[in-house]
Motif scaffolding. Structure first.
Motif, PDB file in Angstrom:
ATOM      1  N   VAL A  59      19.966  40.333  43.454  1.00 36.39           N
ATOM      2  CA  VAL A  59      19.929  39.751  41.989  1.00 36.39           C
ATOM      3  C   VAL A  59      21.432  39.982  41.434  1.00 36.39           C
ATOM      4  N   GLU A  60      22.120  41.061  41.941  1.00 41.85           N
ATOM      5  CA  GLU A  60      23.556  41.122  41.233  1.00 41.85           C
ATOM      6  C   GLU A  60      24.410  40.027  41.865  1.00 41.85           C
ATOM      7  N   LYS A  61      24.287  39.727  43.027  1.00 37.49           N
ATOM      8  CA  LYS A  61      25.318  38.825  43.527  1.00 37.49           C
ATOM      9  C   LYS A  61      24.881  37.402  42.899  1.00 37.49           C
ATOM     10  N   ALA A  62      23.726  37.393  42.822  1.00 32.60           N
ATOM     11  CA  ALA A  62      23.186  35.988  42.266  1.00 32.60           C
ATOM     12  C   ALA A  62      23.563  35.739  40.617  1.00 32.60           C
ATOM     13  N   ASN A  63      23.352  36.850  39.930  1.00 31.69           N
ATOM     14  CA  ASN A  63      23.970  37.034  38.511  1.00 31.69           C
ATOM     15  C   ASN A  63      25.523  36.651  38.631  1.00 31.69           C
ATOM     16  N   ALA A  64      26.158  37.273  39.607  1.00 30.56           N
ATOM     17  CA  ALA A  64      27.631  36.899  39.202  1.00 30.56           C
ATOM     18  C   ALA A  64      27.953  35.485  39.727  1.00 30.56           C
ATOM     19  N   LEU A  65      27.412  34.846  40.540  1.00 29.66           N
ATOM     20  CA  LEU A  65      27.458  33.668  40.864  1.00 29.66           C
ATOM     21  C   LEU A  65      27.196  32.713  39.773  1.00 29.66           C
TER      22      LEU A  65
END
Length: 177
Positions: A59-65
């Motif tokens: 979720v953290e990587k998705a949010n950053a993108l």
């Protein structure tokens, strides 16, 4: 302006083969999808993201993108969506009726066989099916179905403007009449 898109699948390595996307790897795909998106969507624009923003990443990587995407984002959840940071979006819904440009628009991740106000000219926008090019949209139109796949695979890996969708229905309706 108002834009629509879906099925970016950030982080999903296998979508490249599954949907025959023209990217060498997921890093290139993520970078190019963000670049294409931001090339047409300005910070003041409104974008309806019709699901499946990411898959197989945290979720953290998705949010950053997702945070790198321009515009006021409205999320219509898809089958692969996670609990993204709510502050990234104006709203998070499963379904949305929208009244814009003197038309009703029905937004959902999945293609519907019938939708509200269908017999009164409403246009249904969806993703999920990963169709290539405009073939699916043209096929629907030839059958008199006002349903349009806004997924990146069907739209050259770019978001599609509401005005472009209206032009599509007006132009091709004249050609097949």
């Amino acid at each position: 302006m108002i834009f629509f898109t879906s099925d970016l699948h950030f982080g999903h390595e296998h979508i490249i083969q599954f949907s025959h996307r023209p990217f060498r790897n997921v890093t290139e795909m993520n970078r190019q999808l963000i670049s294409n998106y931001n090339a047409v969507v300005q910070p003041e624009d409104t974008v309806y993201l019709l699901g499946d923003l990411s898959f197989q990443i945290s979720v953290e990587k998705a949010n950053a993108l997702i945070a790198q995407l321009n515009g006021k984002k409205h999320l219509i959840l898809g089958n692969h969506d996670k609990s993204y940071a709510p502050e990234l979006f104006e709203e998070i819904l499963i379904y949305r009726d929208l009244r814009e440009m003197q038309k009703w628009w029905v937004l959902m991740h999945y293609p519907l066989l019938e939708w509200r106000r269908e017999r009164h000219g409403a246009i249904h926008l969806h993703g999920h099916i990963h169709s290539k090019g405009l073939d699916n949209n043209l096929s629907n139109l030839q059958k008199g179905i006002r349903r349009y796949d806004v997924g990146v695979d069907a739209n050259g890996y770019y978001p599609v403007a509401m005005s472009t969708i209206l032009d599509f229905f007006q132009l091709f309706t004249l050609q097949i009449s």
